[in-house]
Design a protein around this motif. Sequence first.
Motif, PDB file in Angstrom:
ATOM      1  N   MET A 146       0.841  -1.181   0.000  1.00 47.93           N
ATOM      2  CA  MET A 146       0.000   0.000   0.000  1.00 47.93           C
ATOM      3  C   MET A 146       0.883   1.239   0.000  1.00 47.93           C
ATOM      4  O   MET A 146       1.839   1.346   0.752  1.00 47.93           O
ATOM      5  N   SER A 157      -8.972   3.933  -2.533  1.00 51.48           N
ATOM      6  CA  SER A 157      -7.555   3.666  -2.295  1.00 51.48           C
ATOM      7  C   SER A 157      -6.718   4.428  -3.318  1.00 51.48           C
ATOM      8  O   SER A 157      -7.187   4.734  -4.423  1.00 51.48           O
ATOM      9  N   GLU A 177      -4.242   3.191  -4.779  1.00 54.09           N
ATOM     10  CA  GLU A 177      -3.982   2.236  -5.844  1.00 54.09           C
ATOM     11  C   GLU A 177      -5.087   2.247  -6.898  1.00 54.09           C
ATOM     12  O   GLU A 177      -4.850   1.900  -8.048  1.00 54.09           O
TER      13      GLU A 177
END
Length: 79
Positions: free
Chosen positions: A1, A45, A47
């Motif tokens: 992460m 997120s 990502e």
Amino acid sequence: MFDINTILNGCELAWRQQSVGPTAITDMRNELELHLVDAQSAGKSLESVVGSNIERFARSWTVGHAARVIPVSVSTVQS
């Protein structure tokens, strides 16, 4: 992460390696930071914005923004 700073620093490094001009780097970094902060604020997120490979994302971001790339011969002389 990833965290925002890791993403921004990784992208900046990739952009420098691609000989993207400093003004374009600053502009792209600022725009990307806004997107990342917005994503976090929306509960997404980071990502979901950049994917799992920061370098690949940075290269695609450069192409998508038609960043000004300094020819190697010019960037070498300016160093």
